[in-house]
Design a protein around this motif. Structure first.
Motif, short mmCIF file in Angstrom:
data_model
loop_
_atom_site.label_atom_id
_atom_site.label_comp_id
_atom_site.label_asym_id
_atom_site.label_seq_id
_atom_site.Cartn_x
_atom_site.Cartn_y
_atom_site.Cartn_z
N ALA A 181 0.82 -1.21 0.00
CA ALA A 181 0.00 0.00 0.00
C ALA A 181 0.85 1.26 0.00
N GLY A 183 3.16 1.64 -2.12
CA GLY A 183 3.67 1.74 -3.48
C GLY A 183 4.96 0.97 -3.69
N LEU B 4 17.31 5.03 -8.41
CA LEU B 4 16.55 3.80 -8.19
C LEU B 4 15.93 3.32 -9.48
N LYS B 7 9.84 1.34 -10.55
CA LYS B 7 9.21 0.24 -9.82
C LYS B 7 8.73 -0.89 -10.73
N ARG B 8 8.15 -0.51 -11.86
CA ARG B 8 7.64 -1.57 -12.73
C ARG B 8 8.76 -2.47 -13.22
N ASN C 65 -7.11 2.73 -3.77
CA ASN C 65 -5.69 2.74 -4.14
C ASN C 65 -5.32 1.44 -4.85
N ASN C 93 0.00 3.02 -13.25
CA ASN C 93 1.17 2.64 -12.46
C ASN C 93 0.80 2.60 -10.98
N LEU C 94 0.55 1.39 -10.49
CA LEU C 94 0.13 1.21 -9.10
C LEU C 94 1.10 1.85 -8.13
N PHE C 95 2.38 1.72 -8.45
CA PHE C 95 3.41 2.14 -7.50
C PHE C 95 3.41 3.65 -7.33
N ARG C 98 0.07 4.65 -5.41
CA ARG C 98 -0.01 4.37 -3.97
C ARG C 98 0.90 5.27 -3.17
N LYS C 99 1.84 5.95 -3.87
CA LYS C 99 2.64 6.94 -3.15
C LYS C 99 1.76 8.07 -2.68
N MET C 103 -2.55 4.24 2.90
CA MET C 103 -3.58 3.41 3.54
C MET C 103 -3.12 2.95 4.92
N ALA C 122 9.71 3.38 3.16
CA ALA C 122 9.14 3.63 1.84
C ALA C 122 9.78 4.84 1.14
N LYS C 124 12.72 5.94 1.32
CA LYS C 124 14.03 5.53 0.80
C LYS C 124 13.87 4.72 -0.46
N LYS C 125 12.93 3.77 -0.42
CA LYS C 125 12.74 2.89 -1.58
C LYS C 125 12.21 3.67 -2.78
N HIS C 126 11.59 4.82 -2.51
CA HIS C 126 11.12 5.62 -3.62
C HIS C 126 12.10 6.72 -3.99
N GLY C 127 13.27 6.71 -3.33
CA GLY C 127 14.29 7.69 -3.65
C GLY C 127 13.90 9.11 -3.25
N ARG C 175 3.94 6.88 9.12
CA ARG C 175 4.65 6.24 8.02
C ARG C 175 3.96 6.55 6.71
#
Lengths: 306, 299, 267
Positions: A181, A183, B4, B7-8, C65, C93-95, C98-99, C103, C122, C124-127, C175
């Motif tokens: 959720a 992303g 990075l 994502k896809r 979402n 693009n789900l990703f 959801r940013k 939820m 999250a 960090k993972k999304h830069g 978060r």
């Protein structure tokens, strides 16, 4: 009326008696099973213990004139186990992650599941037979540690995939949903959230499977060979030499295979060596079991305490 | 900070890597099946051995080019069935005890105990069988037992080996029976034994059958323990339980190192392997059928 | 792009931030869990979705979402308009989505990491975070927004699992906020919590709405709906029956099913 009451009483006392007898019988069965387990383990330890503890048994090569030992077989068993785990753990992890996270609900997935199931029910001698042709001849590796490790991998993968799959599925769904959720991809979710949470169960599973791999012999006889190796520990880095302990293209004889060989071609005094080796093998496997439990407990305690 | 991956793309990488692992496993399994089938069928299609005679022939004498696999097939089925008969009551009995009578003891004490049995390597069972069970056989039956090696001793060793498989799976099967069933039965005034016998065992039956089949699969495919104990006589049919005999797995283990690759004997051994392979597929099929039927019965 | 600036400005009159048109959800190809639901949501507003269990309110929330995509054999029909653009397409693009639509779940779901890492995971993972100072700042603002900063500022390195249930849930809110979303979805966020924690969460939800974020909360607790929401929608057996200002829904309900629900005939 009176006779009915009487027969009801009879019936009640009969079914109560039946219940007691059944419970008694079951108790005896369980007692016998536990006795059997203790007896088997104790017998082996007592029968082979003296030999296993004889000076030199764990440190001498089997060709030694005086006090022949099993040091090369011990080394080969552990080395082959490590090579097996290095191959089988990543593949099993990947396959389990695919099945838990990505597997589309279609025939490809069910075919893959069937393949793994088939592998798990194959007799190990069939795996060994296949290995003796495919790894040894077709791929040209010869009778070697790597061929043996690949055969063991085939034997190990279904067990590992199942435990890892179970461990991943046991992580609460909510953890996974929460990460998705935000992303994140399934990949990131699995690597960063699910795997750490499932780690205690996975480590326990790997160590337990290591115990089973360690004792496996049928798949090895025709892939890594049954002739006791001659190793030269003085020169461990000449990787092409057949006496190099680390050479994965040399034949090897594990403890389990050594036992089999000695029983099928008995020589003078081999019975004692068999019992000694069996004891060492059993102790190693029991230690793996113990280690699996302790590691699992330790890791999950660390996880929850953090 | 490193850029990075989108994502896809990352998701596809993950899918690719893990899919590759599964594909590799599937590929190896397919290769195995194809290879065993190819080698095993060569006996019939190239070497000209009659498949019917192969399956029904009562003598396996490679020197005379006589390839009758019946003694091994009979041996395999005999030890499998006998060991199941020995192990089943004990396994289900102990499962009932530890699930229905003493669940706490079951989890804390009995389960670790029985798991120790799973851990013991099959060669160690073989050693026990060879040096202990066979002497016991001699002591019990005297001369008719010969060296002690035979179908009966093989079955006893196998029974101990499959005991933990059947027991743990039976325990799972009984634990999966919803507690309401038991409570419903107790509420009707039934005793524990009546509840177990009429309610619990009945509703756990499909899973119990799966447990038995999995135990049989293990017994059928077990190799070294049997080979070390059973005596290794493939030449003719066993005439009794005390007779030394052989199984498919034992004959393979003993024969494969002597056979020159490409010879008829070598191919005939692969045909034995093919029988083993087909049997394990049959076992899987049976398990699936039971599962389907059970699912249907439970709605 | 939506991922860098939260839509703080009120939505244009003709275009809501988030709206659904005739959304229908089907499980297993045959079981229709939600029937042609149309609703719209605006920035700075809290909308409560109420109704008896199994009425489709959580299903609806999960559509927003696209979390329904994670459930096998679940199909969603109709349009879901986010910033006027239909997101219910396979190409979406789900990703990315959801940013900006976060939820919060029923059970607190902190990861097995430290409090700080839970917030930063999250982003960090999304830069999103580039330096230590940015990280520190993000952790502090998110925790402050979720009214958790004062309680945890000295133990950011400790495991999130050591927090109480209510704190864990507020950490999950923090978060989510760290992703700077413009919509936050709550799926019965207080049902696993005690009354005091519930009160704290409700306060937090109100204050987040004041910062201009659109919030949608599923609840089975009608008092909670009256306390936190501006608007309420009532669901019943897969249909959105009635929607309106919260005040009106509770004081002057029109539909008989809603009247029955409010008076406790069922649910």
């Amino acid at each position: 009326m009176a006779s009915q009451v009487h027969s009801l009483d009879d019936h009640v006392s009969r079914i109560n008696r039946q219940d007691k007898v059944a419970t008694g019988v079951l108790t005896v069965i369980v007692g016998l099973v536990m006795l059997l387990v203790v007896a088997i383990i104790a017998y082996i330890l007592v029968r082979g213990g003296t030999r296993a503890l004889t000076p030199g048994f764990l440190t001498n090569p089997s060709a030694a004139e005086e006090a022949p030992g099993i040091v090369y077989q011990l080394w080969d068993s552990f080395y082959m186990l490590i090579v097996t785990l290095v191959i089988s753990v990543p593949i099993s992890l990947g396959a389990a992650i695919f099945l838990v996270e990505y597997a589309p609900d279609n025939w490809v997935t069910s075919a893959a599941k069937t393949a793994i199931e088939t592998l798990s029910s194959l007799p190990s001698i069939v795996v060994g037979m296949f290995g003796s042709l495919f790894f040894v001849v077709t791929l040209g590796w010869g009778i070697s540690i790597i061929a043996g490790a690949c055969a063991l991998t085939m034997f190990n993968i279904p067990i590992l995939v199942r435990t890892i799959q179970q461990a991943l599925e046991d992580v609460p769904r909510s953890q996974r949903d929460a990460a998705l959720a935000m992303g994140l991809t399934r990949w990131e979710t699995t690597i960063n959230v699910l795997l750490p949470a499932a780690m205690p169960a996975i480590v326990t599973g790997i160590v337990l499977s290591a115990g089973r791999v360690f004792g496996e012999a049928a798949a090895l006889i025709f892939t890594s060979g049954s002739a006791p190796a001659r190793l030269n520990f003085a020169n461990p880095f000449n990787f092409v030499s057949p006496t190099c302990p680390f050479n994965i293209f040399r034949p090897a004889c594990s403890l389990a295979v050594y036992i089999w060989r000695l029983t099928s071609e008995p020589t003078d005094g081999s019975v004692e060596i068999v019992w000694g080796t069996a004891t060492v093998l059993l102790v190693c496997v029991l230690l793996f079991n113990l280690l699996a439990r302790l590691l699992g407990k330790f890791l999950s305690r660390r996880l929850t305490a953090e | 900070m490193a850029k990075l991956m989108p994502k896809r793309q990352l998701e596809n990488v993950g899918l690719g890597i893990t899919g590759l692992c599964v594909a590799l496993v599937a590929l190896v399994v397919v290769t195995l099946i194809v290879m065993v089938a190819q080698q095993g069928l060569t006996t019939f299609f190239v070497d000209g051995v009659n498949p019917v005679e192969f399956l029904t022939g009562q003598n396996w004498i490679p020197e005379q080019e006589r390839y009758g696999a019946l003694p091994m097939i009979v041996g395999s089925f005999a030890v499998t069935l006998l060991s199941t008969v020995f192990a089943l009551p004990v396994a289900v009995g102990s499962a009932i005890f530890v699930v229905e009578v003493a669940p706490g003891f079951g989890r804390r004490v009995f389960q670790p105990f029985i798991e120790l049995l799973v851990g013991i390597p099959s060669v160690v069972y073989g050693v026990l069988g060879l040096y202990v069970i066979n002497s016991l056989m001699r002591a019990a039956f005297g001369d008719p037992a010969g060296t002690g090696a035979g179908i009966l001793s093989g079955s006893i060793v196998l029974a101990v080996m499959i005991l933990p498989t059947i027991t743990t799976l039976s325990m799972d099967a009984l634990r999966a029976v919803p507690n309401q069933y038991r409570e419903g039965s107790y509420a009707l005034g039934c005793t524990r034994w009546q509840t177990v016998w009429h309610v619990v065992l009945k509703s756990a039956l499909p899973s119990l059958m799966t447990a038995v089949i999995l135990g049989m699969t293990r017994a059928f495919g077990e190799t070294l323990a049997v080979q070390m104990v059973i005596g290794g006589v493939e030449r003719s049919m066993p005439s009794g339980l005390l007779d030394p005999a052989s199984t498919l797995t034992a004959a393979l283990t003993a024969g494969l190192s002597n056979a020159t690759s490409g010879s008829v004997y070598y191919h005939a051994l692969w045909s034995l392997g093919l029988i083993l392979l087909v049997m394990s597929l049959v076992f899987i099929l049976i398990i699936h059928l039971i599962g389907k039927k059970g699912a249907k019965a439970n709605g | 792009m939506t991922d860098t600036t939260p839509a703080q400005a009120p939505a244009a009159a003709d275009e809501c931030l988030l709206a659904t048109k005739d959304v229908t959800v089907t499980y297993d190809l045959t079981h229709e869990a939600l029937h042609k639901t149309s609703l719209s949501f605006e920035s700075g507003q809290v909308t409560a979705l109420i109704g008896p269990s199994g009425c489709g309110k959580s299903t609806f929330l999960r559509c927003l979402n696209l979390m329904n995509r994670e459930i096998p054999k679940c199909s969603v029909g109709g349009q879901i308009l986010y910033h006027g653009h239909d997101i219910n397409t396979p190409k979406e693009n789900l990703f990315e989505l959801r940013k900006s639509i976060g939820m919060v779940f029923q059970q607190p779901t902190p990861f097995r990491k430290s409090i700080r890492e839970n917030i930063l995971f999250a982003p960090k993972k999304h830069g999103r975070v580039r330096s230590r100072s940015e990280e520190d700042e993000l952790v502090e603002t998110s925790l402050r927004q979720a009214a958790l900063w004062d309680e945890v500022k000295d133990k950011l390195k400790q495991s999130a699992h050591a927090l109480s249930g209510g704190q864990q849930q507020r950490l999950c809110i923090a978060r989510t906020l760290a992703m700077k979303p413009d919509v936050v979805l709550y799926d019965e966020p207080c049902s696993a919590l005690d009354p005091i924690s519930t009160f704290a969460i409700e306060e937090t939800i109100r204050s987040i709405a004041e910062s201009g974020i659109c919030e949608i909360i599923v609840t089975h607790n009608m008092e909670q709906a009256t306390r936190v929401s501006d608007r309420t929608a009532f669901f019943y057996v897969g249909d959105m029956v009635e929607t309106g200002a919260t005040q009106q829904i509770f004081s002057d309900p029109h539909d008989q099913r809603l009247v029955d629900y409010l008076t406790g005939r069922f649910g």
